[in-house]
Write a protein that holds these residues in place. Structure first.
Motif, PDB file in Angstrom:
ATOM      1  N   SER A  33      -9.191  -9.442   8.237  1.00  7.91           N
ATOM      2  CA  SER A  33     -10.107  -8.874   9.245  1.00  7.91           C
ATOM      3  C   SER A  33     -11.171  -7.983   8.625  1.00  7.91           C
ATOM      4  CB  SER A  33      -9.319  -8.074  10.286  1.00  7.91           C
ATOM      5  OG  SER A  33      -8.532  -8.938  11.070  1.00  7.91           O
ATOM      6  N   ALA A  34     -10.776  -7.146   7.662  1.00  5.85           N
ATOM      7  CA  ALA A  34     -11.762  -6.247   7.049  1.00  5.85           C
ATOM      8  C   ALA A  34     -12.761  -7.049   6.218  1.00  5.85           C
ATOM      9  CB  ALA A  34     -11.054  -5.205   6.192  1.00  5.85           C
ATOM     10  N   ASP A  85      -0.638   1.440   6.600  1.00  5.51           N
ATOM     11  CA  ASP A  85      -0.819   0.546   7.732  1.00  5.51           C
ATOM     12  C   ASP A  85      -1.555  -0.679   7.228  1.00  5.51           C
ATOM     13  OD1 ASP A  85      -3.572   0.003   8.943  1.00  5.51           O
ATOM     14  OD2 ASP A  85      -2.507   0.481  10.791  1.00  5.51           O
ATOM     15  N   ASP A  86      -1.163  -1.837   7.708  1.00  8.34           N
ATOM     16  CA  ASP A  86      -2.020  -3.004   7.526  1.00  8.34           C
ATOM     17  C   ASP A  86      -2.188  -3.615   8.896  1.00  8.34           C
ATOM     18  OD1 ASP A  86      -3.502  -4.537   5.477  1.00  8.34           O
ATOM     19  OD2 ASP A  86      -2.466  -6.195   6.437  1.00  8.34           O
ATOM     20  N   LYS A 114       0.836  -1.220   0.000  1.00 12.11           N
ATOM     21  CA  LYS A 114       0.000   0.000   0.000  1.00 12.11           C
ATOM     22  C   LYS A 114       0.861   1.257   0.000  1.00 12.11           C
ATOM     23  CE  LYS A 114      -2.914  -1.816   3.333  1.00 12.11           C
ATOM     24  NZ  LYS A 114      -4.000  -1.852   4.331  1.00 12.11           N
ATOM     25  N   HIS A 157      -1.853  -1.209  19.233  1.00  6.64           N
ATOM     26  CA  HIS A 157      -0.866  -1.841  18.353  1.00  6.64           C
ATOM     27  C   HIS A 157      -0.309  -0.823  17.351  1.00  6.64           C
ATOM     28  CE1 HIS A 157      -4.932  -1.913  17.043  1.00  6.64           C
ATOM     29  NE2 HIS A 157      -4.690  -2.402  15.851  1.00  6.64           N
TER      30      HIS A 157
HETATM   31  P1  IMP Z   1      -6.858  -3.414   6.615  1.00  4.36           P
HETATM   32  O1  IMP Z   1      -5.580  -3.084   7.334  1.00  4.36           O
HETATM   33  O2  IMP Z   1      -7.333  -2.306   5.758  1.00  4.36           O
HETATM   34  O3  IMP Z   1      -6.762  -4.742   5.932  1.00  4.36           O
HETATM   35  O4  IMP Z   1      -8.017  -3.538   7.695  1.00  4.36           O
HETATM   36  C1  IMP Z   1      -7.765  -4.051   8.936  1.00  4.36           C
HETATM   37  C2  IMP Z   1      -9.042  -4.350   9.692  1.00  4.36           C
HETATM   38  O5  IMP Z   1      -8.621  -4.860  10.958  1.00  4.36           O
HETATM   39  C3  IMP Z   1      -9.919  -3.169  10.000  1.00  4.36           C
HETATM   40  O6  IMP Z   1     -10.923  -2.971   9.079  1.00  4.36           O
HETATM   41  C4  IMP Z   1     -10.511  -3.560  11.352  1.00  4.36           C
HETATM   42  O7  IMP Z   1     -11.545  -4.431  11.150  1.00  4.36           O
HETATM   43  C5  IMP Z   1      -9.425  -4.400  11.993  1.00  4.36           C
HETATM   44  N1  IMP Z   1      -8.657  -3.531  12.895  1.00  4.36           N
HETATM   45  C6  IMP Z   1      -7.436  -2.993  12.664  1.00  4.36           C
HETATM   46  N2  IMP Z   1      -7.074  -2.202  13.694  1.00  4.36           N
HETATM   47  C7  IMP Z   1      -8.096  -2.234  14.571  1.00  4.36           C
HETATM   48  C8  IMP Z   1      -8.316  -1.594  15.813  1.00  4.36           C
HETATM   49  O8  IMP Z   1      -7.525  -0.770  16.325  1.00  4.36           O
HETATM   50  N3  IMP Z   1      -9.479  -1.876  16.412  1.00  4.36           N
HETATM   51  C9  IMP Z   1     -10.390  -2.724  15.896  1.00  4.36           C
HETATM   52  N4  IMP Z   1     -10.245  -3.332  14.741  1.00  4.36           N
HETATM   53  C10 IMP Z   1      -9.096  -3.093  14.073  1.00  4.36           C
END
Ligand code: IMP
Length: 203
Positions: free
Chosen positions: A91-92, A74-75, A59, A189
């Motif tokens: 997670s997303a 950030d991932d 990204k 984190h």
């Molecule tokens: P990505 O990094 O765009 O793939 O998305 C990461 C996903 O992880 C987010 O949409 C959240 O669902 C979850 N996530 C990441 N950080 C947090 C946090 O601080 N609190 C709660 N969920 C988180």
């Protein structure tokens, strides 16, 4: 040798409003003008990596190539021990139409199924974050932050985003969804990864 950040402008390559807000706030202490991927209308690359690091780097590199500015991406995600680390980098994707009530219910259901199958109860989980800083010449630095904790159901608290309402960090008895935003910013984190980024690249 890690590279120091000496530019005056940085793009935060996150399209997730909750995460972008946290990163922009963490950067406020530094003399750098921060613009977001949304401000610049940058396309959102497909997250094809198999690790948090792969996806954060992908990204950041995509954003810096697109706009010519250094980019911070950030991932992140939540890994559940009983589910062998799922949802993790997905997670997303466990939240159809960004509906995290559905994602949290899926976590609950899959943990209950696992408990029935193994006879073992395990509520341990981690929030993970990789921050990647990419420069237009191709140099990249990356940093991991991990927040250990356990999960509770039903979800609690209206603050935060994503899986915050089911995650209780070690040493606390409230979920991230019950913490104030400012407090979560000191222990998350993302803050842990950010501290390493600052110590390495901004000091
Ligand atoms: P990505 O990094 O765009 O793939 O998305 C990461 C996903 O992880 C987010 O949409 C959240 O669902 C979850 N996530 C990441 N950080 C947090 C946090 O601080 N609190 C709660 N969920 C988180």
């Amino acid at each position: 040798m890690p590279r120091k950040f000496t530019d005056s402008k940085l793009v935060v390559a996150s399209h997730n409003a909750g995460k972008a807000r946290e990163i922009v706030e963490l950067l406020q202490a530094f003399p750098v003008k921060v613009v977001s991927a949304k401000d610049l209308n940058l396309p959102e690359p497909e997250e094809t990596g198999l690790t948090y690091i792969d996806n954060a780097v992908l990204k950041a590199v995509a954003a810096t190539k697109e706009c010519g500015l250094p980019a911070l991406a950030d991932d992140s995600g939540m890994s559940v021990d009983a589910l062998d680390g799922a949802p993790g980098i997905y997670s997303a994707r466990w939240a159809p139409n960004k509906d995290f009530a559905v994602a949290m219910e899926r976590v609950r259901r899959e943990m209950a199924e696992k408990e029935r199958a193994t006879g073992l109860k395990n509520d341990r989980a981690q929030f993970n974050c990789c921050l990647a800083l990419a420069w237009p010449d191709g140099h990249v630095e990356h940093f991991m932050g991990v927040l250990q904790g356990h999960l509770v159901f039903p979800p609690r608290g209206k603050n935060g985003f994503g899986y915050d309402p089911i995650f209780i960090p070690d040493g606390y008895d409230i979920t991230c969804g019950e913490m104030t935003h400012d407090f979560k910013q000191t222990i998350s984190h993302r803050a842990l990864a950010f501290r390493q980024l600052v110590d390495t690249c901004f000091r």
